[in-house]
Design an enzyme around this catalytic site. Structure first.
Site, PDB file in Angstrom:
ATOM      1  N   TYR A  21      63.428  48.566  13.755  1.00 36.82           N
ATOM      2  CA  TYR A  21      63.985  47.739  12.601  1.00 36.82           C
ATOM      3  C   TYR A  21      63.040  46.808  11.708  1.00 36.82           C
ATOM      4  O   TYR A  21      62.920  46.758  10.592  1.00 36.82           O
ATOM      5  CB  TYR A  21      64.181  46.173  14.382  1.00 36.82           C
ATOM      6  CG  TYR A  21      64.328  45.013  12.795  1.00 36.82           C
ATOM      7  CD1 TYR A  21      65.633  44.330  11.816  1.00 36.82           C
ATOM      8  CD2 TYR A  21      63.006  43.519  13.384  1.00 36.82           C
ATOM      9  CE1 TYR A  21      65.912  43.688  11.823  1.00 36.82           C
ATOM     10  CE2 TYR A  21      63.805  42.598  12.386  1.00 36.82           C
ATOM     11  CZ  TYR A  21      64.362  42.451  12.030  1.00 36.82           C
ATOM     12  OH  TYR A  21      65.008  41.217  10.878  1.00 36.82           O
ATOM     13  N   TYR A  29      74.550  34.766  11.108  1.00 31.31           N
ATOM     14  CA  TYR A  29      73.956  32.721  11.450  1.00 31.31           C
ATOM     15  C   TYR A  29      73.239  32.263  10.496  1.00 31.31           C
ATOM     16  O   TYR A  29      73.600  31.295   9.967  1.00 31.31           O
ATOM     17  CB  TYR A  29      72.733  33.534  12.575  1.00 31.31           C
ATOM     18  CG  TYR A  29      71.572  32.402  12.812  1.00 31.31           C
ATOM     19  CD1 TYR A  29      72.389  30.742  13.567  1.00 31.31           C
ATOM     20  CD2 TYR A  29      70.777  32.369  13.445  1.00 31.31           C
ATOM     21  CE1 TYR A  29      71.518  29.887  13.868  1.00 31.31           C
ATOM     22  CE2 TYR A  29      70.030  31.693  13.675  1.00 31.31           C
ATOM     23  CZ  TYR A  29      70.088  29.938  13.838  1.00 31.31           C
ATOM     24  OH  TYR A  29      69.341  29.572  14.406  1.00 31.31           O
ATOM     25  N   PRO A  71      58.428  44.767  26.891  1.00 30.59           N
ATOM     26  CA  PRO A  71      56.418  45.125  26.465  1.00 30.59           C
ATOM     27  C   PRO A  71      56.976  44.757  24.392  1.00 30.59           C
ATOM     28  O   PRO A  71      57.890  44.895  23.922  1.00 30.59           O
ATOM     29  CB  PRO A  71      57.424  47.085  26.000  1.00 30.59           C
ATOM     30  CG  PRO A  71      57.654  46.782  27.807  1.00 30.59           C
ATOM     31  CD  PRO A  71      58.497  45.693  27.507  1.00 30.59           C
ATOM     32  N   ASN A  94      80.859  42.520   6.481  1.00 33.91           N
ATOM     33  CA  ASN A  94      81.866  43.440   7.245  1.00 33.91           C
ATOM     34  C   ASN A  94      82.132  42.894   8.069  1.00 33.91           C
ATOM     35  O   ASN A  94      82.826  43.609   9.008  1.00 33.91           O
ATOM     36  CB  ASN A  94      81.130  45.160   7.572  1.00 33.91           C
ATOM     37  CG  ASN A  94      79.605  45.036   8.326  1.00 33.91           C
ATOM     38  OD1 ASN A  94      79.283  43.847   8.266  1.00 33.91           O
ATOM     39  ND2 ASN A  94      79.003  45.826   8.137  1.00 33.91           N
ATOM     40  N   SER A 115      60.783  39.531   7.025  1.00 36.33           N
ATOM     41  CA  SER A 115      60.369  38.731   8.326  1.00 36.33           C
ATOM     42  C   SER A 115      59.366  38.834   8.438  1.00 36.33           C
ATOM     43  O   SER A 115      58.201  39.361   8.675  1.00 36.33           O
ATOM     44  CB  SER A 115      61.354  39.671   9.284  1.00 36.33           C
ATOM     45  OG  SER A 115      60.652  39.433  10.393  1.00 36.33           O
ATOM     46  N   LYS A 121      62.479  45.951   7.598  1.00 33.68           N
ATOM     47  CA  LYS A 121      61.763  44.738   6.883  1.00 33.68           C
ATOM     48  C   LYS A 121      60.650  45.084   6.230  1.00 33.68           C
ATOM     49  O   LYS A 121      60.275  44.894   4.608  1.00 33.68           O
ATOM     50  CB  LYS A 121      61.454  43.718   7.776  1.00 33.68           C
ATOM     51  CG  LYS A 121      62.535  43.418   8.353  1.00 33.68           C
ATOM     52  CD  LYS A 121      64.000  43.133   7.062  1.00 33.68           C
ATOM     53  CE  LYS A 121      65.183  41.882   8.103  1.00 33.68           C
ATOM     54  NZ  LYS A 121      66.090  42.330   6.824  1.00 33.68           N
ATOM     55  N   ARG A 127      55.633  30.892  19.160  1.00 32.98           N
ATOM     56  CA  ARG A 127      55.759  31.129  18.121  1.00 32.98           C
ATOM     57  C   ARG A 127      56.040  30.059  17.483  1.00 32.98           C
ATOM     58  O   ARG A 127      55.951  28.511  17.266  1.00 32.98           O
ATOM     59  CB  ARG A 127      57.506  31.482  18.664  1.00 32.98           C
ATOM     60  CG  ARG A 127      57.452  32.902  19.137  1.00 32.98           C
ATOM     61  CD  ARG A 127      56.937  33.970  18.462  1.00 32.98           C
ATOM     62  NE  ARG A 127      56.805  35.200  19.207  1.00 32.98           N
ATOM     63  CZ  ARG A 127      55.583  35.941  20.507  1.00 32.98           C
ATOM     64  NH1 ARG A 127      55.085  35.232  20.569  1.00 32.98           N
ATOM     65  NH2 ARG A 127      56.310  36.759  20.822  1.00 32.98           N
ATOM     66  N   ASN A 139      68.927  38.108  22.943  1.00 36.13           N
ATOM     67  CA  ASN A 139      68.129  38.878  23.026  1.00 36.13           C
ATOM     68  C   ASN A 139      66.792  37.896  22.689  1.00 36.13           C
ATOM     69  O   ASN A 139      65.957  38.051  23.691  1.00 36.13           O
ATOM     70  CB  ASN A 139      67.499  40.425  21.965  1.00 36.13           C
ATOM     71  CG  ASN A 139      68.531  40.940  22.339  1.00 36.13           C
ATOM     72  OD1 ASN A 139      68.399  41.833  23.090  1.00 36.13           O
ATOM     73  ND2 ASN A 139      69.093  41.298  20.893  1.00 36.13           N
ATOM     74  N   ASN A 140      67.124  36.581  21.998  1.00 35.69           N
ATOM     75  CA  ASN A 140      66.070  35.712  21.810  1.00 35.69           C
ATOM     76  C   ASN A 140      66.174  34.363  22.454  1.00 35.69           C
ATOM     77  O   ASN A 140      67.515  34.384  23.414  1.00 35.69           O
ATOM     78  CB  ASN A 140      66.505  35.209  20.172  1.00 35.69           C
ATOM     79  CG  ASN A 140      66.343  36.300  18.955  1.00 35.69           C
ATOM     80  OD1 ASN A 140      67.280  36.729  18.835  1.00 35.69           O
ATOM     81  ND2 ASN A 140      65.292  36.816  19.316  1.00 35.69           N
ATOM     82  N   THR A 152      58.055  39.542  11.397  1.00 37.73           N
ATOM     83  CA  THR A 152      57.515  40.954  11.982  1.00 37.73           C
ATOM     84  C   THR A 152      56.747  42.225  11.044  1.00 37.73           C
ATOM     85  O   THR A 152      56.089  43.066  11.930  1.00 37.73           O
ATOM     86  CB  THR A 152      58.761  41.559  12.193  1.00 37.73           C
ATOM     87  OG1 THR A 152      58.795  41.868  13.458  1.00 37.73           O
ATOM     88  CG2 THR A 152      59.690  42.282  11.531  1.00 37.73           C
ATOM     89  N   PHE A 163      59.838  33.309  10.193  1.00 42.09           N
ATOM     90  CA  PHE A 163      58.888  33.446  11.418  1.00 42.09           C
ATOM     91  C   PHE A 163      60.660  32.841  12.715  1.00 42.09           C
ATOM     92  O   PHE A 163      61.143  33.784  12.468  1.00 42.09           O
ATOM     93  CB  PHE A 163      58.462  32.276  11.616  1.00 42.09           C
ATOM     94  CG  PHE A 163      57.214  32.791  11.172  1.00 42.09           C
ATOM     95  CD1 PHE A 163      55.716  32.585  11.376  1.00 42.09           C
ATOM     96  CD2 PHE A 163      56.842  32.235   9.346  1.00 42.09           C
ATOM     97  CE1 PHE A 163      54.726  33.884  10.882  1.00 42.09           C
ATOM     98  CE2 PHE A 163      55.666  32.996   8.863  1.00 42.09           C
ATOM     99  CZ  PHE A 163      55.027  33.377   9.464  1.00 42.09           C
TER     100      PHE A 163
END
Ligand code: NAD
Ligand code: UFG
Length: 341
Positions: free
Chosen positions: A149, A11, A296, A32, A124, A153, A231, A198-199, A126, A178
């Site tokens: 994950y 992406y 969660p 890959n 990230s 990072k 966000r 997921n997003n 995160t 972000f």
């Protein structure tokens, strides 16, 4: 400049490859195709009027990767290749540590084998420990992560700082993204997640196009203006341009060693409800949603301080939330099932 881009079919990678080609750089992609399709790069070539050289190689495969470096001898590397699903990373942590951490260690060795020491790494937001920092998050904030994950990072940032401290030839940019959203305004390249997204934005887009029935809003009882999570959404084209600015900054250092972190965000937060309403305006489609329990691990509010990137990279985000939604819709409505195989 010749730039080797790992994960360049993905992406953020595909949008960055397009920016690089459009600015006249030569690009070598190593991917890959674990989470992407060659079609993304075909469309990048169609827009740019020229192509990247593409190698289907896993960054963990040292023999093949070293061979690609020997053949192509890049001046710099942008390293996107990695697994990124937060939930999955707790189920299969070894896969995440292997792919993301070991893959990066292999990459460093392959770079050294051809004396290439300029690296831009996808980190990230995160990595900002939510319990010990208040938004806006600043680059000097305290680091921590709650899932494998995020730990890959965080650990990789520490590894790269150590590598840079040990050898003054390394020039390393750590970019803390972000929330990347949106798509190229042409509608030809965009985000094509495997399975159920997921997003938030890909989920909303797939509801809008009829692939999914309704959005679940994860909690409306946060301490935010409308109770939903906030966000710092950043348009993927702005993000891609940030990588070029980071490369140009490192190039200006003329070989001086550095490991520097930059936030890439807008500095502004938007709530889940604001994103839904903006997407409805952009698409003209109602987004059915149901409020469910908090997810969660989610924090209430995350947004960054983008001052350092503005001052040092002369980079700031240009696209608004409305254009992020317009471009996501443009991509999703033109490509309801993503890229063809
Ligand atoms: P993506 O999954 O679309 O792209 C990653 C690309 O890397 C894919 O093309 C995949 O096939 C490739 N890849 C994965 N493992 C590989 C390996 N071992 N060898 C070769 N290729 C491999 O993800 P993205 O959203 O473009 O993210 C790019 C980077 O940015 C990732 O490192 C991700 O962790 C980081 N990041 C993403 C976000 C986000 O929300 N999208 C936020 C912060 C950081
Ligand atoms: N949300 C929903 N419903 C959904 C999906 C998301 O209400 O179906 C909400 C979340 O609760 C959150 C907001 O929308 O309030 C954004 O959620 P995302 O999953 O889109 O993004 P996150 O901020 O949770 O996580 C993202 C990336 C991580 C990265 C992190 C920080 O997915 O990889 O940003 O950069 F680590």
């Amino acid at each position: 400049m010749k730039v080797l881009v790992t994960g360049g079919a993905g992406y953020i990678g595909s949008h960055t490859v397009l920016e690089l080609l459009s600015k006249g750089h030569d690009v070598v992609v190593v991917d890959n195709f674990d989470n992407s399709k060659p079609e993304s790069l075909r469309r990048v070539a169609e827009r740019a009027g020229r192509s990247a050289v593409v190698h289907r190689v896993d960054v963990c495969d040292e023999t093949s990767l070293t061979q690609v470096f020997a053949e192509t001898r890049p001046d710099a590397v942008i390293h996107f290749a990695g697994l990124k699903a937060v939930g999955e990373s707790s189920e299969v942590p070894q896969r995440y540590y292997w792919n993301n951490v070991a893959g990066t260690l292999v990459l460093l060795r392959a770079m050294e084998s051809v004396d290439c020491h300029t690296l831009v790494f996808s980190s990230s937001a995160t990595v900002y420990d939510p319990d010990r920092n208040q938004p806006p998050f600043h680059e000097d904030g305290l680091l921590g992560a709650t899932n494998p994950y995020g730990k890959t990072k965080w650990f990789l940032e520490e590894i790269l700082r150590d590598v840079s401290a040990s050898d003054g030839r390394w020039q390393i940019g750590l970019l803390r993204y972000f929330n990347p959203v949106g798509a190229h305004p042409s509608g030809r390249i965009g985000e094509d997640p495997n399975g159920i997204p997921n997003n938030l934005l890909p989920f909303i887009s797939q509801v809008a196009v009829g692939r999914l029935k309704e959005l679940r809003v994860f909690g409306n009882d946060y301490d935010t203006p409308d109770g939903t999570g906030v966000r710092d959404y950043i348009h993927v084209v702005d993000l891609a341009r940030g990588h070029l600015r980071a490369l140009e900054y490192l190039e200006r250092l003329n070989g001086e060693g550095i490991c520097r972190v930059w936030n890439l965000g807008t500095g502004k937060g938007a709530s889940v409800m604001e994103m839904i309403h903006s997407f409805e305006r952009a698409s003209g489609v109602d987004i059915p949603f149901a409020v469910v329990a908090r997810r969660p691990g989610d924090q209430a509010v995350s947004f960054g301080d983008p001052t350092r990137a503005r001052e040092e990279l002369q980079w700031s985000a240009e696209y608004s939330v409305d254009s992020m939604c317009t471009d996501s819709w443009n991509w999703q409505s033109q490509n309801p099932n993503g890229y063809p195989d």
